[in-house]
Design a protein around this motif. Structure first.
Motif, PDB file in Angstrom:
ATOM      1  N   ASN B  50       0.847  -1.194   0.000  1.00 16.99           N
ATOM      2  CA  ASN B  50       0.000   0.000   0.000  1.00 16.99           C
ATOM      3  C   ASN B  50       0.886   1.250   0.000  1.00 16.99           C
ATOM      4  O   ASN B  50       0.454   2.337   0.352  1.00 16.99           O
ATOM      5  N   ASP B  51       2.125   1.039  -0.443  1.00 23.70           N
ATOM      6  CA  ASP B  51       3.095   2.137  -0.438  1.00 23.70           C
ATOM      7  C   ASP B  51       3.667   2.261  -1.850  1.00 23.70           C
ATOM      8  O   ASP B  51       4.344   1.358  -2.342  1.00 23.70           O
ATOM      9  N   TYR B  52       3.388   3.405  -2.497  1.00 26.30           N
ATOM     10  CA  TYR B  52       3.853   3.588  -3.873  1.00 26.30           C
ATOM     11  C   TYR B  52       5.375   3.413  -3.978  1.00 26.30           C
ATOM     12  O   TYR B  52       5.894   2.930  -4.973  1.00 26.30           O
ATOM     13  N   ARG B  53       6.091   3.842  -2.911  1.00 24.14           N
ATOM     14  CA  ARG B  53       7.567   3.816  -2.976  1.00 24.14           C
ATOM     15  C   ARG B  53       8.128   2.398  -3.044  1.00 24.14           C
ATOM     16  O   ARG B  53       9.259   2.195  -3.449  1.00 24.14           O
ATOM     17  N   SER B  54       7.314   1.426  -2.643  1.00 27.85           N
ATOM     18  CA  SER B  54       7.839   0.052  -2.656  1.00 27.85           C
ATOM     19  C   SER B  54       7.472  -0.709  -3.933  1.00 27.85           C
ATOM     20  O   SER B  54       7.651  -1.921  -4.010  1.00 27.85           O
ATOM     21  N   LEU B  55       6.954   0.004  -4.940  1.00 30.83           N
ATOM     22  CA  LEU B  55       6.628  -0.670  -6.212  1.00 30.83           C
ATOM     23  C   LEU B  55       7.914  -1.046  -6.943  1.00 30.83           C
ATOM     24  O   LEU B  55       8.761  -0.193  -7.194  1.00 30.83           O
ATOM     25  N   LEU B  77       2.764   7.758  -9.076  1.00 30.78           N
ATOM     26  CA  LEU B  77       3.771   6.712  -9.287  1.00 30.78           C
ATOM     27  C   LEU B  77       5.165   7.329  -9.204  1.00 30.78           C
ATOM     28  O   LEU B  77       5.445   8.320  -9.887  1.00 30.78           O
ATOM     29  N   PRO B  78       6.075   6.772  -8.378  1.00 30.40           N
ATOM     30  CA  PRO B  78       7.363   7.409  -8.119  1.00 30.40           C
ATOM     31  C   PRO B  78       8.444   7.013  -9.123  1.00 30.40           C
ATOM     32  O   PRO B  78       9.594   6.846  -8.740  1.00 30.40           O
ATOM     33  N   PHE B  79       8.047   6.792 -10.388  1.00 25.59           N
ATOM     34  CA  PHE B  79       9.046   6.446 -11.410  1.00 25.59           C
ATOM     35  C   PHE B  79       8.599   7.035 -12.730  1.00 25.59           C
ATOM     36  O   PHE B  79       7.485   7.548 -12.862  1.00 25.59           O
ATOM     37  N   LYS B  80       9.493   6.990 -13.726  1.00 26.52           N
ATOM     38  CA  LYS B  80       9.130   7.501 -15.047  1.00 26.52           C
ATOM     39  C   LYS B  80       9.662   6.592 -16.147  1.00 26.52           C
ATOM     40  O   LYS B  80      10.453   5.686 -15.884  1.00 26.52           O
ATOM     41  N   ASN B  81       9.165   6.837 -17.387  1.00 27.90           N
ATOM     42  CA  ASN B  81       9.580   6.062 -18.564  1.00 27.90           C
ATOM     43  C   ASN B  81       9.257   4.575 -18.489  1.00 27.90           C
ATOM     44  O   ASN B  81       9.834   3.776 -19.202  1.00 27.90           O
ATOM     45  N   ARG B  82       8.348   4.214 -17.599  1.00 27.92           N
ATOM     46  CA  ARG B  82       7.888   2.831 -17.602  1.00 27.92           C
ATOM     47  C   ARG B  82       6.530   2.786 -18.310  1.00 27.92           C
ATOM     48  O   ARG B  82       5.944   3.816 -18.639  1.00 27.92           O
ATOM     49  N   PHE B  83       6.028   1.564 -18.572  1.00 31.03           N
ATOM     50  CA  PHE B  83       4.779   1.425 -19.334  1.00 31.03           C
ATOM     51  C   PHE B  83       3.596   1.299 -18.369  1.00 31.03           C
ATOM     52  O   PHE B  83       3.509   0.340 -17.600  1.00 31.03           O
ATOM     53  N   VAL B  84       2.717   2.296 -18.417  1.00 33.40           N
ATOM     54  CA  VAL B  84       1.587   2.385 -17.480  1.00 33.40           C
ATOM     55  C   VAL B  84       0.277   2.459 -18.273  1.00 33.40           C
ATOM     56  O   VAL B  84       0.138   3.312 -19.156  1.00 33.40           O
ATOM     57  N   VAL B  85      -0.649   1.564 -17.978  1.00 30.82           N
ATOM     58  CA  VAL B  85      -1.925   1.566 -18.717  1.00 30.82           C
ATOM     59  C   VAL B  85      -3.090   1.651 -17.730  1.00 30.82           C
ATOM     60  O   VAL B  85      -2.954   1.293 -16.565  1.00 30.82           O
ATOM     61  N   HIS B  86      -4.219   2.155 -18.227  1.00 32.85           N
ATOM     62  CA  HIS B  86      -5.441   2.053 -17.425  1.00 32.85           C
ATOM     63  C   HIS B  86      -6.399   1.087 -18.111  1.00 32.85           C
ATOM     64  O   HIS B  86      -6.127   0.613 -19.224  1.00 32.85           O
ATOM     65  N   THR B  87      -7.522   0.789 -17.465  1.00 29.46           N
ATOM     66  CA  THR B  87      -8.439  -0.256 -17.962  1.00 29.46           C
ATOM     67  C   THR B  87      -9.839   0.293 -18.217  1.00 29.46           C
ATOM     68  O   THR B  87     -10.811  -0.447 -18.234  1.00 29.46           O
TER      69      THR B  87
END
Lengths: 254, 254
Positions: B50-55, B77-87
């Protein structure tokens, strides 16, 4: 053995003829068809007549013709005090000529030409003018394995309206779905699993429990976006009134 | 092997988690859920955060949360340039935070809690900001045996409106059918075979071919009788506008 005469040769008549012929408890003695060739593929030629005067005696005469022809056909029958029923959802029992004992045998289903019907999953709505005749109706329904219900003419009228909503109007919503797909180069195929699941869901859930979507959620942003997307005025109006009606059934939680 | 992270714990998230776990081609590495207990029955506790930092790092992050939360969640989300999709069917790709590579993985179905979903009959609508990421979406869809379609954000918006008609609005017509039954002491059961057949019919016929009923026949007597029977003003209006729309699609033969 129930001796049955079918009067008519349209969609419903043909499905009934097929079902009656399959039953070992029914003797289909005659079919009346103005144009004999309409039913020639179903039953022996000598059992088909287009002359009311040649109708022989039966336990029950099933008039399966268009709603508007029922009264006239029943008045043309050259006998009285026999048991005559129609198969319509929307015509009262009283439309049948009172010279015969009257009844209704209404299978509640949408019949498609060339698609065989399984009467064991179709409910039949029964009604008779005289109690004695009701047993014939029950036996006839059971002979084709149909679940049957005693439904009065007044109830049947309302049931027919309900059927228009869940069948005719639902099919038209499918049509609108397809029109929107066509307009945006989307394959209608893509919606078919959703359509199947929507119908399947309410076999076990009540429609109130099964309801989802922006209207139920009172999600005005999505509703507004959808209304902007619809270019067809009638589609817009249908969207608006159905959304309001859903919102009325699902009052917003505060 | 595709490494997948699911963000969310609602209905859609849970169905996706179940499907992803079943696939031998998917490694479900983590699930983000604000309340861990929501998904504790589905996946090992150490994979829930339940902690974004531990993704941890994944090939694809699937955000399955309510439409209105998608933008906010993607920005957290605490990162960038990764592949993120919604549904989501109705949210544009651009609602996702542009710090990551964006995409959409939209399974077109109505999900019921506690009713398992067969993704092999559910189409998935795919979209990616960059061509390179599209392969991941295809592989993900194929790993759960879903038929997939390339659907742009603009098309998806329209598809979602079409889905509202064939699903949400259709279900509401079932509700009206039930309301009419209740009002007249008729069992709603009696309409269920008709509902099933109406949906089944259009798997093989076009809705235009499948249409039946008084509106299509321009049978004004029956239409008037039905309108008199309806006591609810909203039901009357829905009856009228859908009848007009059907008549517009099926012009009277002269």
């Amino acid at each position: 053995m129930i001796k049955v005469t079918v009067i008519g040769s349209g969609n419903v008549a043909q499905h009934l003829i097929t079902a009656f012929l399959k039953s070992s408890e029914i003797e289909l003695s005659q079919v009346f068809s103005r144009e004999k060739e309409n039913v020639a593929h179903l039953i022996d030629a000598e059992k088909i007549t287009n002359d009311y005067r040649s109708l022989s005696e039966s336990d029950i005469y099933v008039i399966a013709v268009s709603d508007s022809a029922i009264a006239e056909v029943s008045s043309k029958l050259p006998f009285k005090n026999r048991f005559v029923v129609h198969t319509s959802g929307s015509v009262p029992l009283e439309d049948l000529d009172s010279k015969n004992k009257r009844g209704v045998f209404y299978p509640l289903q949408t019949f498609t030409k060339n698609k065989e019907v399984d009467f064991s999953i179709i409910p039949t709505c029964l009604e008779s003018e005289f109690d004695d005749d009701y047993t014939i109706l029950e036996n006839l329904a059971e002979a084709i394995k149909s679940r049957h219900y005693l439904i009065s003419s007044a109830q049947r009228k309302s049931l027919h309206v309900a059927a228009v909503f869940v069948n005719n109007f639902t099919n038209h919503l499918y049509q609108i779905g397809k029109d929107i797909c066509d307009e945006h180069q989307l394959p209608f195929e893509i919606l078919k699993p959703l359509i199947a699941e929507t119908a399947d869901k309410i076999q076990n859930l009540s429609p109130l429990e099964a309801q989802t979507g922006p209207a139920k959620r009172h999600d005005q942003n999505t509703i507004d976006r959808h209304l902007t997307l619809l270019t067809n005025q009638t589609q817009k109006e249908i969207y608006e009134i159905l959304t309001q009606s859903i919102q009325h059934s699902h009052v917003k939680k505060l």
